[in-house]
Design an enzyme around this catalytic site. Structure first.
Site, short mmCIF file in Angstrom:
data_model
loop_
_atom_site.label_atom_id
_atom_site.label_comp_id
_atom_site.label_asym_id
_atom_site.label_seq_id
_atom_site.Cartn_x
_atom_site.Cartn_y
_atom_site.Cartn_z
N THR A 35 0.81 -1.41 -0.10
CA THR A 35 -0.04 -0.05 -0.08
C THR A 35 0.89 1.19 0.03
OG1 THR A 35 -1.51 -1.18 1.14
CG2 THR A 35 -2.13 1.05 1.05
N ASP A 87 3.26 5.55 5.33
CA ASP A 87 3.63 4.35 5.44
C ASP A 87 2.43 3.39 5.57
OD1 ASP A 87 5.38 2.24 5.69
OD2 ASP A 87 6.42 3.03 7.68
N GLY A 88 2.69 2.08 5.37
CA GLY A 88 1.56 1.04 5.51
C GLY A 88 1.30 0.43 6.76
N GLU A 109 11.48 2.22 9.54
CA GLU A 109 10.22 2.73 9.33
C GLU A 109 9.93 3.77 10.68
OE1 GLU A 109 7.72 -0.21 6.45
OE2 GLU A 109 7.95 -0.77 8.72
#
Length: 236
Positions: A35, A87-88, A109
């Site tokens: 995503t 971010d997913g 992340e």
């Protein structure tokens, strides 16, 4: 470990909605996962349309995707701030607490998402849950494998060392660490668990993201639901 579900169209909608939070001239944290990749593609379209933005990738895979999309890149060491991170998430609840790390990039992340002035989560609707229950990834120094596993087991986790799929041995992260996937069942107090995991010597980062996300863009079959930290919701 990675969850499945959600269509490519839902991911595209979430990614495109998240890019609406990006302004011309921004430094943008670029997340990892399918995503987040949809958001990177949408950012590439913005660059092609004339936006002057620079991306800070969270993994080698993200870097390659951003280069393909035509996004100029920089390093976190070269900037004094990040305007927006996109971010997913492997799983997200209505409080915007996340489980991340299906791609084993959660250490980088977390640094980039926490550094950003605004952190936007993108996900398809299959990732939205009432109570978090996916295994929590915990990246660990290789030399600390045995004592860390002992401590994780003592917290009640069913702990599995993540194995590589294309070679023998464990998954090795971009930073050279191993990953334990820790199943705790239903996580009723994510903040307390996050604190306990962070206190284990030898852990590098865990996949619980608590009090970090500002907005979640959740792609659905009919549009995109937008959640804020105050749990307000809208649809577009």
């Amino acid at each position: 470990m990675k969850t499945t579900g959600g269509s490519e169209e839902q991911k595209r909608r979430a990614g495109e909605k998240a890019v609406e939070y990006v302004n011309d001239g921004d430094i943008v944290g670029l997340g990892t996962g399918s995503t987040a990749a949809a958001a990177i593609d949408a950012l590439g379209d913005a660059v092609a349309a004339g936006y002057d933005i620079h991306g800070v990738p969270t993994s080698f895979a993200t870097r390659d995707r951003a280069i393909e999309a035509g996004i100029p890149l920089t390093r976190i060491e070269a900037v004094d701030h990040i305007d927006v991170a996109i971010d997913g998430s492997d799983e997200i609840n209505n409080n915007l607490t996340l489980i991340k790390g299906g791609g084993a990039a959660h250490a980088r992340e977390k640094v980039i998402d926490a550094t950003a002035d605004q952190f936007i989560v993108v996900a398809d609707e299959s990732k939205l849950v009432e109570t978090l229950s996916e295994p929590v990834p915990v990246s660990t120094l290789p030399m600390a494998q045995k004592p860390v596993k002992h401590r994780l087991d003592s917290l009640g986790a069913t702990t599995t060392l993540r194995s590589a799929t294309m070679k023998d041995g464990p998954v090795i992260t971009d930073n050279g660490n191993i990953v334990f996937d820790c199943a705790f069942g239903h996580i009723e107090n994510a903040e307390a668990l996050a604190k306990s995991l962070a206190e284990i010597p030898g852990t590098v980062a865990h996949g619980l993201f608590v009090n970090l996300a500002d907005v979640a863009c959740i792609g659905t079959e009919n549009g995109t639901n937008v959640y804020h930290g105050d749990q307000d919701q809208g649809q577009n």
